[in-house]
Design a protein around this motif. Structure first.
Motif, PDB file in Angstrom:
ATOM      1  N   UNK A  74      13.274  -8.051   7.726  1.00  0.00           N
ATOM      2  CA  UNK A  74      14.000  -7.243   7.287  1.00  0.00           C
ATOM      3  C   UNK A  74      13.122  -5.924   6.990  1.00  0.00           C
ATOM      4  N   UNK A  75      11.974  -6.087   6.366  1.00  0.00           N
ATOM      5  CA  UNK A  75      10.920  -5.144   6.130  1.00  0.00           C
ATOM      6  C   UNK A  75      10.688  -4.123   7.579  1.00  0.00           C
ATOM      7  N   UNK A  76      10.284  -4.649   8.488  1.00  0.00           N
ATOM      8  CA  UNK A  76      10.076  -4.262   9.767  1.00  0.00           C
ATOM      9  C   UNK A  76      10.984  -3.489  10.114  1.00  0.00           C
ATOM     10  N   UNK A  77      12.443  -4.078  10.030  1.00  0.00           N
ATOM     11  CA  UNK A  77      13.476  -3.228  10.696  1.00  0.00           C
ATOM     12  C   UNK A  77      13.762  -2.029   9.641  1.00  0.00           C
ATOM     13  N   UNK A  78      13.355  -1.932   8.273  1.00  0.00           N
ATOM     14  CA  UNK A  78      13.652  -1.046   7.470  1.00  0.00           C
ATOM     15  C   UNK A  78      12.697   0.067   7.632  1.00  0.00           C
ATOM     16  N   UNK A  79      11.401  -0.244   8.060  1.00  0.00           N
ATOM     17  CA  UNK A  79      10.178   0.511   8.186  1.00  0.00           C
ATOM     18  C   UNK A  79      10.333   1.269   9.308  1.00  0.00           C
ATOM     19  N   UNK A  80      10.866   0.611  10.609  1.00  0.00           N
ATOM     20  CA  UNK A  80      10.998   1.139  11.997  1.00  0.00           C
ATOM     21  C   UNK A  80      12.234   2.310  11.737  1.00  0.00           C
ATOM     22  N   UNK A  81      13.396   2.016  10.944  1.00  0.00           N
ATOM     23  CA  UNK A  81      14.512   2.776  10.577  1.00  0.00           C
ATOM     24  C   UNK A  81      14.029   4.291   9.898  1.00  0.00           C
ATOM     25  N   UNK A  82      13.331   4.092   8.852  1.00  0.00           N
ATOM     26  CA  UNK A  82      12.658   5.008   8.349  1.00  0.00           C
ATOM     27  C   UNK A  82      11.684   5.856   9.086  1.00  0.00           C
TER      28      UNK A  82
ATOM     29  N   UNK B 161       0.839  -1.223  -0.063  1.00  0.00           N
ATOM     30  CA  UNK B 161       0.057  -0.071   0.161  1.00  0.00           C
ATOM     31  C   UNK B 161       0.692   1.243  -0.113  1.00  0.00           C
ATOM     32  N   UNK B 162       1.927   1.260   0.625  1.00  0.00           N
ATOM     33  CA  UNK B 162       3.058   2.278   0.841  1.00  0.00           C
ATOM     34  C   UNK B 162       4.361   1.631   1.387  1.00  0.00           C
ATOM     35  N   UNK B 163       5.265   2.557   1.489  1.00  0.00           N
ATOM     36  CA  UNK B 163       6.514   1.909   1.852  1.00  0.00           C
ATOM     37  C   UNK B 163       6.640   1.414   3.140  1.00  0.00           C
ATOM     38  N   UNK B 164       5.500   1.465   3.998  1.00  0.00           N
ATOM     39  CA  UNK B 164       5.553   0.890   5.314  1.00  0.00           C
ATOM     40  C   UNK B 164       4.480  -0.077   5.576  1.00  0.00           C
ATOM     41  N   UNK B 165       3.557  -0.279   4.604  1.00  0.00           N
ATOM     42  CA  UNK B 165       2.153  -0.743   4.893  1.00  0.00           C
ATOM     43  C   UNK B 165       1.866  -1.856   3.785  1.00  0.00           C
ATOM     44  N   UNK B 166       1.675  -2.966   4.230  1.00  0.00           N
ATOM     45  CA  UNK B 166       1.298  -4.173   3.338  1.00  0.00           C
ATOM     46  C   UNK B 166      -0.194  -4.545   3.765  1.00  0.00           C
ATOM     47  N   UNK B 167      -1.013  -5.009   2.334  1.00  0.00           N
ATOM     48  CA  UNK B 167      -2.320  -5.618   2.738  1.00  0.00           C
ATOM     49  C   UNK B 167      -2.193  -7.077   2.265  1.00  0.00           C
ATOM     50  N   UNK B 168      -2.397  -7.993   3.068  1.00  0.00           N
ATOM     51  CA  UNK B 168      -2.112  -9.201   2.980  1.00  0.00           C
ATOM     52  C   UNK B 168      -3.569  -9.997   2.644  1.00  0.00           C
ATOM     53  N   UNK B 169      -3.606 -10.770   1.842  1.00  0.00           N
ATOM     54  CA  UNK B 169      -4.883 -11.478   1.377  1.00  0.00           C
ATOM     55  C   UNK B 169      -4.564 -13.069   1.176  1.00  0.00           C
ATOM     56  N   UNK B 170      -4.861 -13.604   2.413  1.00  0.00           N
ATOM     57  CA  UNK B 170      -4.633 -14.999   2.349  1.00  0.00           C
ATOM     58  C   UNK B 170      -5.956 -15.873   1.513  1.00  0.00           C
ATOM     59  N   UNK B 171      -5.379 -16.733   0.824  1.00  0.00           N
ATOM     60  CA  UNK B 171      -6.207 -17.762   0.143  1.00  0.00           C
ATOM     61  C   UNK B 171      -7.461 -18.112   1.059  1.00  0.00           C
TER      62      UNK B 171
ATOM     63  N   UNK C  99       4.102  -1.932   9.035  1.00  0.00           N
ATOM     64  CA  UNK C  99       5.061  -2.773   9.331  1.00  0.00           C
ATOM     65  C   UNK C  99       5.714  -2.324  10.784  1.00  0.00           C
ATOM     66  N   UNK C 100       5.485  -1.045  11.033  1.00  0.00           N
ATOM     67  CA  UNK C 100       6.092  -0.515  12.392  1.00  0.00           C
ATOM     68  C   UNK C 100       5.361  -1.195  13.476  1.00  0.00           C
ATOM     69  N   UNK C 101       4.211  -1.598  13.402  1.00  0.00           N
ATOM     70  CA  UNK C 101       3.587  -1.873  14.432  1.00  0.00           C
ATOM     71  C   UNK C 101       3.674  -3.363  14.767  1.00  0.00           C
ATOM     72  N   UNK C 102       4.621  -4.226  14.111  1.00  0.00           N
ATOM     73  CA  UNK C 102       5.023  -5.603  14.234  1.00  0.00           C
ATOM     74  C   UNK C 102       6.010  -5.739  15.118  1.00  0.00           C
ATOM     75  N   UNK C 103       5.772  -6.596  16.219  1.00  0.00           N
ATOM     76  CA  UNK C 103       6.881  -6.924  17.047  1.00  0.00           C
ATOM     77  C   UNK C 103       7.815  -7.969  16.534  1.00  0.00           C
ATOM     78  N   UNK C 104       8.811  -7.470  15.855  1.00  0.00           N
ATOM     79  CA  UNK C 104       9.849  -8.422  15.158  1.00  0.00           C
ATOM     80  C   UNK C 104      10.370  -9.594  16.034  1.00  0.00           C
TER      81      UNK C 104
END
Length: 180
Positions: free
Chosen positions: A152-160, A14-24, A56-61
């Motif tokens: 990795x994506x969570x670390x990058x989003x939090x750093x950004x 959705x943007x550089x820090x947000x995903x939309x996940x749609x499981x089967x 991504x910044x809301x995830x506790x990696x």
């Protein structure tokens, strides 16, 4: 991440820090055996997610977990201690006090629908806020690669996010010295 999750569903950035996940859908019912005092007990999990929005910044990696689970209906009777599950369940947890916006479906309604296009109300879609969610992978290697890419994506989003914050310390120091 998209490539590793492709057989389980889709991921939209959705943007550089947000995903939309749609499981089967429908997601499998996951059985997890535990040995308690020499006796096997089972816990069952189902993740009826139509979609989940994941900042991504809301995830506790540090709490992303993986378990091998069983998805066959006869798992409890066929299981022998030492057997490995056929599916990898990845559980993603939010930071304390944070929730993810999810759209859930009614598993019973979905499984009773015939072929053809259906609208969201046909399978009981409802919005929800969840503290954690699970994703399933039939390929264990893909699950591990997904978890690594997600961390990795969570670390990058939090750093950004840290880099884009205003320098509040400088503003306080200026104000303390009577400068705007």
């Amino acid at each position: 991440m998209k490539k590793f999750y492709a057989s389980s569903g889709t991921i939209v950035v959705l943007d550089e820090r947000t995903l939309l996940i749609e499981p089967n859908m429908p997601g499998p019912i996951c059985g997890l055996p535990k040995d308690e005092a020499g006796k096997t007990t089972w816990s069952f999990y189902s993740f009826p997610l139509a979609s989940i929005t994941v900042p991504l910044t809301l995830i506790d990696e540090g709490i992303i977990g993986e378990d091998l689970v069983f998805t066959s209906q006869d798992a409890q009777t066929a299981y022998k201690p030492g057997d490995l599950g056929d599916t990898t369940m990845v559980v993603v947890v939010g930071m304390p006090g944070k929730e993810f916006h999810a759209v859930m479906y009614d598993r019973e309604k979905l499984t009773q629908l015939g072929p053809g296009p259906h609208n969201a109300s046909a399978y009981g879609q409802t919005p929800d806020e969840v503290e954690a969610f699970g994703l399933t992978f039939s390929d264990r290697t893909a699950a591990r690669a997904f978890v690594s890419a997600l961390k990795d994506a969570v670390h990058l989003a939090k750093a950004q996010a840290l880099d884009s914050r205003p320098a509040t310390g400088d503003l306080r120091a200026s104000a303390a010295h009577g400068r705007p």
